[in-house]
Design an enzyme around this catalytic site. Sequence first.
Site, PDB file in Angstrom:
ATOM      1  N   MET A  90      72.795 -21.809  50.370  1.00 64.22           N
ATOM      2  CA  MET A  90      72.106 -23.095  50.191  1.00 64.22           C
ATOM      3  C   MET A  90      70.740 -22.877  49.570  1.00 64.22           C
ATOM      4  O   MET A  90      69.962 -22.039  50.019  1.00 64.22           O
ATOM      5  CB  MET A  90      71.999 -23.783  51.557  1.00 64.22           C
ATOM      6  CG  MET A  90      71.267 -25.098  51.516  1.00 64.22           C
ATOM      7  SD  MET A  90      72.153 -26.330  50.486  1.00 64.22           S
ATOM      8  CE  MET A  90      70.778 -27.275  49.868  1.00 64.22           C
ATOM      9  N   GLU A 130      72.051 -19.898  43.390  1.00 61.81           N
ATOM     10  CA  GLU A 130      71.069 -20.559  44.265  1.00 61.81           C
ATOM     11  C   GLU A 130      69.679 -20.504  43.645  1.00 61.81           C
ATOM     12  O   GLU A 130      68.922 -21.469  43.708  1.00 61.81           O
ATOM     13  CB  GLU A 130      71.053 -19.929  45.665  1.00 61.81           C
ATOM     14  CG  GLU A 130      72.401 -19.885  46.381  1.00 61.81           C
ATOM     15  CD  GLU A 130      73.175 -21.198  46.389  1.00 61.81           C
ATOM     16  OE1 GLU A 130      72.556 -22.263  46.352  1.00 61.81           O
ATOM     17  OE2 GLU A 130      74.431 -21.133  46.405  1.00 61.81           O
TER      18      GLU A 130
HETATM   19  N1  B3K Z   1      74.358 -26.885  47.366  1.00 63.82           N
HETATM   20  C1  B3K Z   1      75.065 -26.063  48.298  1.00 63.82           C
HETATM   21  C2  B3K Z   1      76.310 -26.684  48.828  1.00 63.82           C
HETATM   22  C3  B3K Z   1      76.092 -27.579  49.982  1.00 63.82           C
HETATM   23  C4  B3K Z   1      77.403 -28.000  50.583  1.00 63.82           C
HETATM   24  C5  B3K Z   1      77.205 -28.996  51.637  1.00 63.82           C
HETATM   25  N2  B3K Z   1      78.428 -29.378  52.283  1.00 63.82           N
HETATM   26  C6  B3K Z   1      75.401 -24.726  47.731  1.00 63.82           C
HETATM   27  C7  B3K Z   1      75.465 -24.648  46.272  1.00 63.82           C
HETATM   28  O1  B3K Z   1      76.258 -25.272  45.601  1.00 63.82           O
HETATM   29  O2  B3K Z   1      74.665 -23.962  45.714  1.00 63.82           O
HETATM   30 ZN    ZN Z   2      75.202 -25.155  43.815  1.00 57.26          ZN
END
Ligand code: B3K
Ligand code: ZN
Length: 882
Positions: A269, A304
Site C-alpha cells: 500500500m 508503490e
Molecule cells: N492501492 C493498493 C491497493 C489497495 C487495495 C484495497 N482493497 C495497492 C496498489 O495497487 O498499489
Molecule cells: Zn497500485
Amino acid sequence: MKNAEPKAIYLKDYQAPAFEIESTYLNFDLYDDYTLVTSILKMRRTTGLDAENLFLNGQDLELRSVSINDEVISGEYYELTDESLSIAASVVPSEFTLSIQTKIKPQENTALEGLYKSSGMFCTQCEAEGFRRITYFLDRPDVMSVYEVRITADKKAYPVLLSNGNLIDAQDLEGGRHSTTWQDPHKKPCYLFALVAGDLKHIEDTFTTMSGENVTLRIFVEPQNIDKCDFAMGALKRSMKWDEEVYGREYDLNIFNIVAVDAFNMGAMENKSLNIFNSSCVLANPKTATDATFQRIESIVAHEYFHNWSGNRVTCRDWFQLSLKEGFTVFRDSEYSADIGSRTVKRIEDVSLLRTAQFAEDAGPMSHPILPASFIEISNFYTLTIYEKGAEVVRMIHNILGAQDFRKGSDLYFARHDGQAVTTEHFVKAMEDASGKDLTQFRNWYHQAGTPEIFITDHYDESAKSYALTIKQTCRETPETKEKKPYHIPFELGLLNDKGDDYPLICKNSKVNSETGVVNVTKFEETFVFENIDTKPVPSLLRGFSAPVRVRYAYEAEQLQFLMANDSDGFNRWDAGQTLATNVILSLSQDVLAGRELVLDEGLFNVYQSLLSTLMSDLAMQAQMLSLPSLAYLIEQQDQAQVHALYTARSFVKQTLADRLHDSFSNVYQQCLDSREYEPSPDAIAKRTLKNLCLQYMTQTHNHDYSGIAQQQFDQANNMTDQFSALGALVNSHHQSLAQTALQRFYEQWQHDVLVVNMWLSLQASSDHIEGVAAVNELLNHDAFDIKNPNKVRAVVSVFAAQNLRHFHGADGSGYNWLADRIIELDALNPQIASRLTGPLTKWKRIAPPNGPLMMQALEKIAARSNLSKDVYEVVTKSLVS
Ligand code: B3K
Ligand code: ZN
C-alpha cells in the site's frame, strides 16, 4: 445479509463534497485491549448553504464524544447508524472545528482494514474505505487535508511509532509510555493515512534526488527478518532514479519508510511516505526467496513508489476512477521492469496474465469497464480489469502518441492536476492537449467492458501484386452495454516475404503508419490494401500485443513455424509457438473426448527438438518458447471448457516431449549449470529458469531416471530457486516416494521461516498428485496454517482453487463444495479475502456440464446464507444472474 439488501452506488450520482477539511489532527492512544482515537478537524462548508447535515462515514466504532468549536454536541443533534454519524445542520456553522473521540479494538479486527494487529504490531490499511473504521470522517478521496498525528504507546512493546510525513516530536512519558508526532505537509485523502507501532528493526540508506535533496530511506521489519531487506532497498533506489529519468518525477519529502507486515489483504500500500508491504512482497534473500519473488519485489516496490505521483500527488476524485491511478501505475511499473530486464519476456508475462485471467474476468459475470458505472462494494473492483486492462489502455495511448508526446502529456497531467483529485477524463484530456491527437473514439475503451474480437481475412492478388487485409471487430454484450460502439484499435502488423523479411508497408489508407506498422482500426469492418507485395506474405498480426483483443485468423501450422523462426517481433515469435501448441492440444482434447488414440503432432515435436538443439542468445526467451500454454489459458480458449480433456491432452504432449526428448532436455540442463554465487540479475535468472524447466521435463520421463539429478540439486543448491525448483520437479513427477521425503526434509529445514513454509504449503496445494479435497484439508489442519492470515489462505485455498485446476474440477464437485465452505467460514472473519476466493466459481457458465452446474450449486449454497458481507453478496448474486 447484514444489510437487508446492499445497494449499488452509481458514478452518475457523484456530487462534490459539501464540506472540506483544511487540517486533520489525530491522536492515537494505543493499548493492548483498546485504542482511543481523538480527531480534531478544521472544516468548512463548500457550498455556502447551511442546510446540509454534516454526514460522516464510520464503521465498527464506539463514539465517545463529539463537539463543534469546543461545545459538546448532545445526542439529540446527531444520528448514529452502523455506517454513519450525521450531525444536524443547525449546529454546524460555515467554518468550525470538529472534535471526535472514538474507541476501537484493533486486536479484534480480523477484516484487516482500518487499524489492526499483525504478529503483535499495530498497522493500518485504509484504501479504499478503511479509514472509517478508525474515526468518523469524510472517507472519500476528493476530501484532501494536511495531517498531524500523535501516537502514544508502551515503549517496551512498541518502541517504533510511525506515521506519514516528518517526525516533529518524540517524548518519553509516565508509566513506561512514549509518543511521537508526525506532520505531513502534503494534502492527502484519508485512504493514504498510515500508522505503525511495533518492536521493529530497520535498515537505512539515502537517495539524493535530481535537485540535490537528500532522502533518508528506511525499511522496518520484525527483528528476525533484518537480513531480508537489502534487495528491496536497492529496488527502491532504482525506481526513484528511473522515475526521475523517464517521467521527470522527483520525490517530495526527506523521508521514505517501508514496513513489512505478515497479515495483509493484498501486496502493498502506497501510503504517503510510509508504504506498508505484505512481507511476502518485500522480504528476500537468496537462501529463502526464489527468482520469481525477487522479480515480484522489484516491481511492487517500484509500483508503490511510482504511486507517489500517479495516485498521491494526483489522486482519484471517486473510486470509480480507480484505474486512473492503478492502470497508469501498472503501466509505469511494467515499463520499469522492461527497462531493467528483458523487454520481450516482460511483455510475454504481462500478456499471459491478461489473456488468461483478465480475459476470463471480462467474459464472466463480474465483467466491468475500466471506468465502472456502479458497484456495491468497492473492494470487489480491485480487479485485473482495473489494473491490467487499465495498463493496456494507457499503453495504447502511449503507442498512439509516441514516447515523446506521451511524456509531454504526462508532464501536463501532473502539472495541471498536482494536489487535485481528478478523473480518467482529465488524464485523457491532458494527453490530447499535449499531443494534438484526437482521442474521442478511443474513450470507448473506458466505458465498454468485454474483450473485443478481431476477425481477419486476407486476399492476395497475384497480378496486381497487392495484399488485402480485412479487419472486423465485434464485442459481445456485457452487463453495462448491449450494443457496442467500435473501438479505436492501434493494430500493429508486419507482412513477411518468403525470406522472412518485412515488406515495406505501402498503403494508400492514411490510417496505416508505414514506419511503425500500426494500423489505426476504427470501424466495425475495414479493408486495407498493401501494394508492391511480390509473393503472398505471411502476416504477423498484433505485434507486441498492441491492443487487448482476441485475434482470429486461420493460420496454417507452417505459417506459424515460419513466424517462430523469422518474425522480427520477439513477442510474436513466442506467440506463434503458443498458437501452434494451443491448436495441437485443443485438437488432441477432441480425440480424448472421442476416445481416439492420442498421437503427437510431428510439427510440434520438430519445433521442440530444434529449440533444444542449441542454447539461444536469449535464454529467458528460450525458456518461454519451451513452455506449453497453461491449462488455465487453454480453458480460456473454449466457450464450454472440457477441463479434463484439456488436462489429459496437455499432459500427453508434455509426457511425450519428455519421453522423446529427455536427452536434449538433459543436455540443455547440463549447459545451464552454473556454480557462481547467486545473483538475481536478468541473465542469471534466465539461465536458472531454463535449467529448471528442463529439470521438470527430465523428471517427467519414464524412459530414463533423472530423479538423482533432482535430488542432488535439492541437496546442494546454494539458493532457494534451485532448491525449490528441484522439490517442485519431484513433487509433480512420478517419483512420489522421493517427493514425500524431500517435502518432509524441506519442512524440517525451513519450519521457522513463515514465507518459505507458505511456499511449501502452496507447492502441495498445487501438486498434480494431491489426493483431492481430503489432502488439502490436511494442509488446513497443519500447524503452519492459520485462517486469519491471508498469505496462508492464498497459499492453500486460492492455490488449490485457481491453480490446481485438475483436482479443483474433480468430477464429483467436491472441490467446489469445499471452496464454498471455506468462503462461508472466511466471510465472517475477512470479507475481502472471502470475496476474492469466489473468483474460480464465478466462471461456471464457461465450464462444460456436469461441472459448470455443480459450480453454480456451490454458489447457491453461499447465496443461501444469511449475514453475508456486501463483498461476497455482490459477487455471488451477480454470478447467479441467468
Ligand atoms: N492501492 C493498493 C491497493 C489497495 C487495495 C484495497 N482493497 C495497492 C496498489 O495497487 O498499489
Ligand atoms: Zn497500485
